[in-house]
Design an enzyme around this catalytic site. Structure first.
Site, PDB file in Angstrom:
ATOM      1  CG  HIS A 170      12.652  75.623  18.624  1.00 22.78           C
ATOM      2  ND1 HIS A 170      12.502  75.695  19.990  1.00 22.78           N
ATOM      3  CD2 HIS A 170      13.802  76.282  18.367  1.00 22.78           C
ATOM      4  CE1 HIS A 170      13.499  76.371  20.524  1.00 22.78           C
ATOM      5  NE2 HIS A 170      14.311  76.733  19.554  1.00 22.78           N
TER       6      HIS A 170
ATOM      7  CD  GLU B  47      17.389  76.752  16.599  1.00 24.45           C
ATOM      8  OE1 GLU B  47      17.634  75.673  17.164  1.00 24.45           O
ATOM      9  OE2 GLU B  47      17.137  77.796  17.225  1.00 24.45           O
TER      10      GLU B  47
ATOM     11  CG  HIS C 268      20.601  72.947  18.736  1.00 23.41           C
ATOM     12  ND1 HIS C 268      20.885  72.806  20.073  1.00 23.41           N
ATOM     13  CD2 HIS C 268      19.659  73.945  18.657  1.00 23.41           C
ATOM     14  CE1 HIS C 268      20.147  73.650  20.779  1.00 23.41           C
ATOM     15  NE2 HIS C 268      19.410  74.352  19.944  1.00 23.41           N
TER      16      HIS C 268
END
Length: 399
Positions: free
Chosen positions: A72, A135, A139
């Protein structure tokens, strides 16, 4: 014998590690700790000092190898709770991911990393590059020790390449599937396992309590590993810590379906809480975003309405009498004393109704906006049950 490419990659990694080892002192402080020099933002992750590494078990539709969880992401949580996201738009890459292959393969010469990303970091809808870009933008831009200003001889996109490399390197150290199988927890269409069995198997290898997420069929859906970190994330001095999130899995009856198996013959239905022997579809998904009709934005993990950033993934589980219970990464979702939708570790499991893709409570499917905290693009607005005196909307499910 090591190939020339392998030797070159090893030398690059060694030079990079040496560069950061000399930049950050040996006694660099541990994240979420006030001991030592915490003023150097290139050697101390703050305020997002809890590092998470998260993996999926996507079994239907299947994603990734049959004998492996998939990636993930890596992200950081605040030490006091919550998490940052989309921290610096100037660092973001194209949201379609169109530049990633060029960065990883052409600029940094790492075809092996790119191939492994395509194998183990897969999007359930088949759009890997867009998933990777999301992502990093969400992040990777929030890891302050990965900021370009922290590099002594920064090359364009080096922080992007390093983010993807760090993610895959940590994934290799966390073989969740193998750890479970070695403890006798194997994919099966009939067997079930207890939460204690699963947690014990992973804790014995990882060294700390791991977060397990289940879908509405009580099947393993996701695993999260938590760390503090010493120094720069590029030094990879990860220190395992116990999960700070509360599982939504039951204490027993947890399923681990083989990939590619719909589980229709053995898994609990999402709408009735009973067992079916057919392959008919159900009306409530295992996971979903929650949107507001007529409005941009969506609900985030605490149950608040947010107009920018990324929607939270909500999990839907069978409740009592055909109802549905909802959880997020914050914990159970429920209705507080002010009739507001809220999700937290202290919220009791609550029965909602889901009908026609809309969420209701005690037969009321109309919702209104409530109090606002923050301002501008970071404003969060509470969502409350309509009492008939406000402009209402529906809470709807979307993928």
């Amino acid at each position: 014998m090591l190939s020339i490419l392998s030797i070159a990659a090893l030398l690059i990694a060694t030079v990079q590690a040496a560069d950061f080892s000399s930049s950050c002192p040996i006694d660099s402080p541990i994240s979420c700790s006030s001991n030592g020099d915490t003023s150097n933002s290139c050697c101390y992750e703050n305020p997002g000092g809890i590092i998470l590494f998260t993996q999926f078990w996507d079994y239907n539709p299947a994603s990734g190898p049959a004998d492996s969880f998939t990636i993930h992401s890596i992200w950081n949580d605040y030490c006091s709770g919550g998490y940052p996201q989309f921290c610096d738009t100037s660092l973001e890459i194209d949201s379609t991911g169109s530049t990633i292959e060029s960065i990883v393969v052409d600029q940094f010469g790492d075809q092996t990393l790119y191939d492994n990303m395509n194998k183990y970091w897969t999007d359930i809808n088949g759009n890997n590059k867009k998933f990777w870009a999301h992502e990093f933008n969400k992040h990777g831009t929030c890891l302050n020790t990965l900021n370009p200003s922290c590099y002594s001889n920064y090359k364009q996109n080096e922080n992007v390449y390093d983010y993807y490399s760090l993610v895959y390197q940590l994934f290799q150290k966390l073989p969740t599937y193998q750890w479970l199988v070695s403890a006798g927890i194997k994919p099966s269409t009939t067997a079930t396992y207890t939460l204690s069995q699963i947690q014990s198997a992973l804790k014995s290898k990882f060294g700390a309590e791991v977060y397990i997420a289940c879908d509405s069929n009580n099947a393993i859906n996701e695993v999260w590993y938590f760390y503090n970190i010493k120094g720069s994330i590029l030094q990879q001095n990860y220190l395992p810590i116990d999960t700070v999130s509360k599982t939504n899995c039951p204490s027993s009856g947890i399923k681990f379906p083989p990939k590619g198996n719909s589980g229709a013959n053995t898994l609990t239905t999402k709408t009735t809480g009973t067992t079916t022997s057919g392959s008919g579809s159900t009306s409530v998904p295992a996971t979903s975003y929650i949107n507001l009709t007529g409005k941009s934005g969506c609900l985030i993990s605490n149950g608040k309405y947010y107009t920018s950033g990324t929607c939270a993934t909500y999990h839907f589980n069978a409740g009592s009498s055909g109802n549905t219970q909802i959880t997020s990464s914050k914990g159970n979702c429920g209705i507080d004393s002010s009739n507001q939708f809220t999700c937290s570790s202290s919220t009791s499991a609550t029965d909602f109704q889901v009908s026609g893709g809309s969420i209701g409570y005690n037969g009321n499917f109309d919702w209104c906006l409530g109090a606002v905290t923050g301002s501008g693009s970071t404003a969060q607005t509470s969502v409350k049950l309509s009492d008939g005196s406000c402009s209402s909307f529906k809470l709807t499910l979307s993928s």
